[in-house]
Scaffold this active site. Structure first.
Site, short mmCIF file in Angstrom:
data_model
loop_
_atom_site.label_atom_id
_atom_site.label_comp_id
_atom_site.label_asym_id
_atom_site.label_seq_id
_atom_site.Cartn_x
_atom_site.Cartn_y
_atom_site.Cartn_z
CD GLU A 39 -15.21 -0.99 1.63
OE1 GLU A 39 -14.19 -0.44 2.09
OE2 GLU A 39 -16.16 -0.35 1.13
CB THR A 67 -8.57 -0.01 3.94
OG1 THR A 67 -9.84 0.30 4.55
CG2 THR A 67 -7.55 0.96 4.54
CE LYS A 123 -13.75 5.32 0.02
NZ LYS A 123 -13.12 4.37 0.97
#
Length: 204
Positions: A39, A67, A123
């Site tokens: 990621e 993000t 998450k």
């Protein structure tokens, strides 16, 4: 998202580095160390360029971007080849992206909202704030929701989160320290990845 693949690999390497000299080499180093989910994040300047290079190299990694806060960022990431997106919190505009999205959440209400928005997985961030026991608690009302532990996960506690019901964990600076990435020390990245995956494998 192929969740069975994530369930088998169990680790996502989260790269937060101001400089990435060779994104493809970084992915190859992680793969050699046993981590095949990577990621990149929007905290890295020009992240979409790194993403394109990593995807074009065909390293065997499943490459995503994290993000992600806005629809515009989501569109840019997908256009650059992102295979999945990750957010730090519940972001409805990002959830509408045409690739699997892992929505960030913390509270039970946020988990429910993420599920309603169609998250491929949720998450839990920051995981270290509540520890593995919190995942056991969440599994009660949400036994079928794939949960990913992120934030403060280390080789010492990763197995605990997985044993408590997390589908996977995110490995950050312990595996991909910004300085090591910036220096292009891929052998060190591989060494760190192997150490982390060995700790996870100890769960059995």
């Amino acid at each position: 998202m192929t969740l069975d693949t994530l369930a088998a690999d169990r680790v996502i390497a989260v790269v937060r580095a101001p400089v990435i000299p060779d994104a493809a080499a970084l992915c190859s180093a992680l793969t050699e160390g046993g981590i095949r989910w990577v990621e990149f994040t929007f905290t890295t300047p020009d992240v979409t360029t790194h993403l394109r290079r990593a995807v074009a190299a065909g390293t065997g990694c499943r490459i995503g971007v994290g993000t992600v806060l806005t629809a515009g960022q989501a569109e840019a990431a997908v256009a650059a080849g992102a295979q999945y997106l990750v957010t730090p919190g519940v972001r409805g505009a990002v959830a509408a992206a045409p690739v699997p999205v892992v929505l960030g959440a913390l509270t039970p209400s946020e988990v429910a909202e993420a599920v309603d928005l169609g998250a491929a997985a949720v998450k839990i961030f920051p995981a270290r704030a509540f520890g593995p026991a919190y995942f056991r608690d969440l599994r009660g009302p949400y036994p079928d929701v794939p949960l990913v532990a992120s934030g403060g996960v280390t080789a010492d506690n990763a197995a605990g989160f997985l044993a408590a019901g997390a589908l996977a964990v995110c490995a950050g600076s312990e595996v991909v320290p910004p300085a090591v990435v910036a220096a292009g020390d891929w052998a060190e990245v591989t060494r760190r990845a192997r150490g982390f995956t060995a700790a996870v494998a100890a769960l059995g």
